[in-house]
Design a protein around this motif. Structure first.
Motif, PDB file in Angstrom:
ATOM      1  N   GLU A 121      -4.784   5.758  16.296  1.00 12.03           N
ATOM      2  CA  GLU A 121      -3.403   5.742  16.759  1.00 12.03           C
ATOM      3  C   GLU A 121      -2.549   4.844  15.875  1.00 12.03           C
ATOM      4  O   GLU A 121      -1.422   5.177  15.535  1.00 12.03           O
ATOM      5  N   GLY A 122      -3.101   3.716  15.487  1.00 14.24           N
ATOM      6  CA  GLY A 122      -2.378   2.793  14.603  1.00 14.24           C
ATOM      7  C   GLY A 122      -2.152   3.389  13.220  1.00 14.24           C
ATOM      8  O   GLY A 122      -1.125   3.145  12.597  1.00 14.24           O
ATOM      9  N   ASP A 123      -3.106   4.181  12.747  1.00 12.50           N
ATOM     10  CA  ASP A 123      -2.964   4.833  11.443  1.00 12.50           C
ATOM     11  C   ASP A 123      -1.905   5.907  11.461  1.00 12.50           C
ATOM     12  O   ASP A 123      -1.265   6.189  10.455  1.00 12.50           O
ATOM     13  N   ALA A 124      -1.709   6.516  12.614  1.00 11.59           N
ATOM     14  CA  ALA A 124      -0.737   7.606  12.740  1.00 11.59           C
ATOM     15  C   ALA A 124       0.693   7.104  12.738  1.00 11.59           C
ATOM     16  O   ALA A 124       1.630   7.863  12.532  1.00 11.59           O
ATOM     17  N   ARG A 125       0.852   5.844  12.974  1.00 11.99           N
ATOM     18  CA  ARG A 125       2.217   5.267  13.025  1.00 11.99           C
ATOM     19  C   ARG A 125       2.796   5.036  11.682  1.00 11.99           C
ATOM     20  O   ARG A 125       2.361   4.827  10.708  1.00 11.99           O
TER      21      ARG A 125
END
Length: 64
Positions: free
Chosen positions: A60-64
């Motif tokens: 999820e953090g990478d998708a930001r």
């Protein structure tokens, strides 16, 4: 590293303990069960849940 620390801090205590004993202390499942005085199946479940939550949070953090 900060993101990982934050994710680990949010895990339920048993999941965090199991994950740390497995990943950092490099204990086997049976050793973790003995150390925490919990059934082997609980170790397996806690580790699976912890891994799933950590992967999802980091993705999820990478998708930001």
């Amino acid at each position: 590293m900060e993101r990982l620390s934050a994710v680990l801090a949010k895990l339920p205590r048993r999941q965090r303990d199991v994950l740390m004993l497995y990943a950092v202390a490099e204990l086997e499942y049976a050793e973790i069960a003995a150390a925490l005085q919990i059934p082997l199946g609980s170790v397996q479940s806690a580790l699976h849940r912890a891994r799933t939550k950590v992967r999802a949070a980091l993705a999820e953090g990478d998708a930001r």
